[in-house]
Design an enzyme around this catalytic site. Structure first.
Site, short mmCIF file in Angstrom:
data_model
loop_
_atom_site.label_atom_id
_atom_site.label_comp_id
_atom_site.label_asym_id
_atom_site.label_seq_id
_atom_site.Cartn_x
_atom_site.Cartn_y
_atom_site.Cartn_z
N ASP A 18 0.84 -1.20 0.00
CA ASP A 18 0.00 0.00 0.00
C ASP A 18 0.88 1.25 0.00
OD1 ASP A 18 -2.44 1.39 0.02
OD2 ASP A 18 -2.39 1.61 2.19
N ASP B 274 3.55 2.33 8.08
CA ASP B 274 2.32 1.56 7.83
C ASP B 274 2.63 0.23 7.14
OD1 ASP B 274 0.89 3.63 8.95
OD2 ASP B 274 0.36 4.54 7.04
#
Length: 263
Positions: free
Chosen positions: A191, A207
């Site tokens: 992502d 993340d």
């Protein structure tokens, strides 16, 4: 009045657990993330001396909130995944197929707890490979304690909010980290974009909860999406390279470039 009573009750509960509110900024740490599971995890982390205080919010997202904290006198980041509003179906897509978590039960609670454990493991693996990511310190249930990337109590900005002096050099550095992540850590971020790259003299990748191993059935698709996102962002500032060429560079030719109809 009801909110004040609720806030005082929350403060009292934290104090009873031995959790200090950093800078007395208690209002910012209240809210829906603090359910019973989260409070229990906080309690255990405090009593294991993994954290000594919790403070104001660094960021608020759909899946998690990140707060300032304190550990051994130093500022840390405390990431708390939401038990009530997390997108469990999307999380499961990144966990199912990962051989490290093959035995996971698919209840909401188990998915969030596994996701937290997975981010800790991914950060550790990436850092050991030399990728600039926050150092993970500890986790419990839906809480992850990690290195704070910033100055004082001010978090480093996302790369999208920085005027880069050498965008082409930074672009190549990010591609290099994608390559190291793939070849040395054997992971694909899954992502990656300008929203989860921080800038503090160099790019830091954050993340990592959704990062998958190279063996994951969707690893190739996720890798191409990462490269496409990075090319899209940097194309406004410098020349970018062909996606298929980058896939070959990152993987050493182990993944076949996908035709447009397969993407």
């Amino acid at each position: 009045m009801g909110g004040d009573r609720e806030g005082k009750e929350f403060d009292r509960k934290l104090e009873e657990m031995g959790i200090r509110i950093k800078d007395a900024d208690s209002r910012k740490v209240r809210g829906e993330v603090f359910d019973e599971d989260t409070l229990l995890a906080l309690y255990r982390l405090v009593h294991k001396k993994k954290i000594s205080a919790i403070g104001g919010s660094i960021s608020t997202g759909k899946e998690a909130n990140v707060f300032l904290g304190e550990r051994e006198g130093k500022t840390v980041a405390i990431k708390i995944y939401r038990m009530r509003t997390a997108n469990f179906k999307a999380m499961a897509e990144y966990i199912v197929g990962d051989p490290r978590f093959a035995g996971m039960r698919k209840t909401r609670k188990d998915i969030v707890f596994t996701w937290t454990k997975k981010e800790f493991a991914n950060l550790k693996r990436a850092r050991e490979a030399g990728v600039p990511v926050p150092e993970p310190y500890a986790f419990d249930r839906n809480i992850l304690i990690m290195e704070f990337i910033g100055e004082g109590d001010t978090a480093a900005p996302q790369i999208r909010n920085v005027e880069l002096e050498d965008p082409e050099g930074v672009y190549r550095a990010v591609i290099g980290e994608i390559k190291t992540l793939f070849q040395e850590a054997r992971l694909v971020h899954g992502d990656l974009s300008e929203f989860n790259i921080l800038w503090r003299e160099k790019p830091y990748i954050i993340d990592m909860g959704q990062a998958v191993t190279r063996e994951h059935p969707n690893a190739g698709t996720f890798l191409i999406r990462d490269i496409r996102n990075i090319n899209r962002f940097f194309s406004s500032f410098c020349s970018v390279e062909d996606e298929d060429a980058l896939v070959r560079e990152v993987t050493g030719g182990t993944f076949r470039p996908l035709a447009d109809k397969e993407r």
